[in-house]
Scaffold this active site. Structure first.
Site, mmCIF file in Angstrom:
data_model
loop_
_atom_site.group_PDB
_atom_site.id
_atom_site.type_symbol
_atom_site.label_atom_id
_atom_site.label_comp_id
_atom_site.label_asym_id
_atom_site.label_seq_id
_atom_site.Cartn_x
_atom_site.Cartn_y
_atom_site.Cartn_z
ATOM 1 N N CYS A 160 -48.334 33.744 28.936
ATOM 2 C CA CYS A 160 -47.857 32.297 28.674
ATOM 3 C C CYS A 160 -47.882 30.482 28.230
ATOM 4 C CB CYS A 160 -46.265 32.267 29.691
ATOM 5 S SG CYS A 160 -46.199 33.978 29.624
ATOM 6 N N HIS A 288 -39.689 26.765 32.229
ATOM 7 C CA HIS A 288 -40.171 27.749 31.433
ATOM 8 C C HIS A 288 -39.782 28.229 31.614
ATOM 9 C CE1 HIS A 288 -43.746 30.120 30.923
ATOM 10 N NE2 HIS A 288 -43.492 30.947 31.677
ATOM 11 N N HIS A 322 -38.327 34.307 25.445
ATOM 12 C CA HIS A 322 -40.374 33.695 25.494
ATOM 13 C C HIS A 322 -41.200 33.855 24.239
ATOM 14 C CE1 HIS A 322 -42.800 32.907 28.232
ATOM 15 N NE2 HIS A 322 -43.002 33.668 29.213
#
Length: 396
Positions: A160, A288, A322
């Site tokens: 990520c 995040h 995400h």
């Protein structure tokens, strides 16, 4: 570090195509998550899907590279005047002096999945027998080929944090004189490996994700593409700035972050130090904030103990899902939009704040004078990156 100018940037996600679509959705606020209609087998979850990608093949001269991931990249590359800015950089510096540095976690694996579903006597079907697709480097190679760029071409695949870490690679290459400009960013598209893989880890929520909510139940997976052009400041005096970055690795667990957020804190402190700023200088942090149990509790505690109440913070994954390896560039673009428009995005989806959250959290949209902002990208397995940005003309 010496700041770098962000001459141009763009992004596409479930919120729409281009910067204005994202600005409008964030302002509304309006999310882009919808019930899963993508996987080949039923999976009860919500996803952030970009509409119409299937209906837009690459042009004939680029057909060798055609797959969902590169199609989404091509859509993003041709909006907000970005393709024209890339060609101008090539003309200004020469094809060998422009780097292509892109992050992805899945690359073109969706095409490989399709090939294995349609094996022809144990071999890839003829229409997918294209070696350039079945490699993690497919995206960066495609972009370099499509725009005739001959400089360094690098793929970063650190889960990520992938398309955040490429900003650090660009700074190092420009500072060392290897290139004069860099195309940074990344693309990740939905595929079964991701959807069922994360579901097997019991991380996927059956409802829209709720970052930092006390009753959050997991992540919603999305897809996105985004790109930016980095140059020395004197080349683009009126552009927003990359003023710092930080990188660290937890080395704690294959998937779970360090329980005290040590790697994330190292990356954050590294970014602040490289930018020459203190926590009090930061106006906004794009968190995040995946809505997983461990990530959110670690990040919430880190923000609460580091920043003053005046710093605003929120996760925008409730809008987009995400987007994995594309999360860094998508959220960098959202952060830059927030600075441009003077608006802190809501922490969409959360109703009951996690008790670990401090007063920094912005649960609803807020007007704000954002001069300096951070964007956190904390990757699967504890690979962390933090980017520091400043509004044009506001960082001495």
């Amino acid at each position: 570090m010496t700041p770098l100018a962000i001459r141009a940037y763009t992004t596409t996600s479930a919120l729409g195509r281009g910067l204005q679509a994202h600005a409008d959705a964030l302002s509304a606020p309006r999310g882009g998550l919808a019930p899963n209609d993508f996987s080949v087998a039923p999976l009860d979850c919500w996803i952030g899907r970009v509409a119409g990608v299937e209906d837009e093949p690459l042009p004939p001269e680029l057909a060798e590279w055609d797959c969902r991931n590169n199609r989404l990249a091509w859509i993003a590359l041709r909006q907000d005047g970005f393709a024209e800015a890339m060609r101008a950089a090539r003309e200004r510096y020469g094809a060998s002096r422009v780097a292509v540095l892109l992050g992805t976690s899945t690359a073109s694996i969706g095409a490989t999945e399709e090939g294995y579903r349609r094996l022809d006597h144990g071999r890839m079907p003829a229409d997918l027998h294209r070696p350039v697709l079945h490699t993690p480097h497919s995206l960066a190679s495609f972009v370099a080929a499509a725009f005739a760029l001959e400089g360094p071409c690098l793929t970063v695949a650190t889960a990520c944090s992938s398309s955040a870490k490429v900003f650090a690679n660009a700074e190092r290459m420009i500072r060392l004189g290897l290139v004069d400009a860099a195309i940074v960013g990344g693309t990740d598209t939905l595929c079964d490996s991701v959807l069922f893989g994360f579901n097997s880890l019991e991380l996927v929520s059956p409802e829209p994700c709720r970052p930092f909510d006390a009753a959050r139940s997991g992540i919603s997976i999305g897809e996105a593409a985004g790109f930016a052009i980095l140059e020395r400041v004197e080349a683009a005096m009126d552009a927003p700035l990359l003023i710092g970055y930080g990188e660290a690795s937890d080395a704690h667990h294959m998937s779970t972050p360090h329980p005290e957020g040590l790697g994330a804190e190292l990356a954050l402190n590294d970014a602040l130090a490289r930018a020459g700023i203190a926590p009090d200088d930061v106006d906004y942090i794009n968190l995040h904030g995946t809505a997983s149990q461990k990530n959110d509790e670690v990040e919430a505690a880190l923000v609460a103990r580091t920043f003053p109440a005046s710093t605003r913070a929120s996760s925008t994954k409730g809008f987009t899902g995400h987007t994995l390896g594309a999360a860094g560039i998508l959220e960098a673009a959202i952060t830059l939009l927030s600075m441009r428009d003077g608006r802190v995005p809501a922490n969409l989806g959360a109703e009951t704040p996690d008790p670990l959250c401090g007063p920094q959290m912005a649960w609803r949209p807020e007007a704000a004078d954002i001069r300096i902002a951070l964007s956190n990208s904390f990757g699967f397995g504890g690979n962390n990156a933090c980017l520091a940005f400043a509004r044009a003309g506001r960082h001495a």
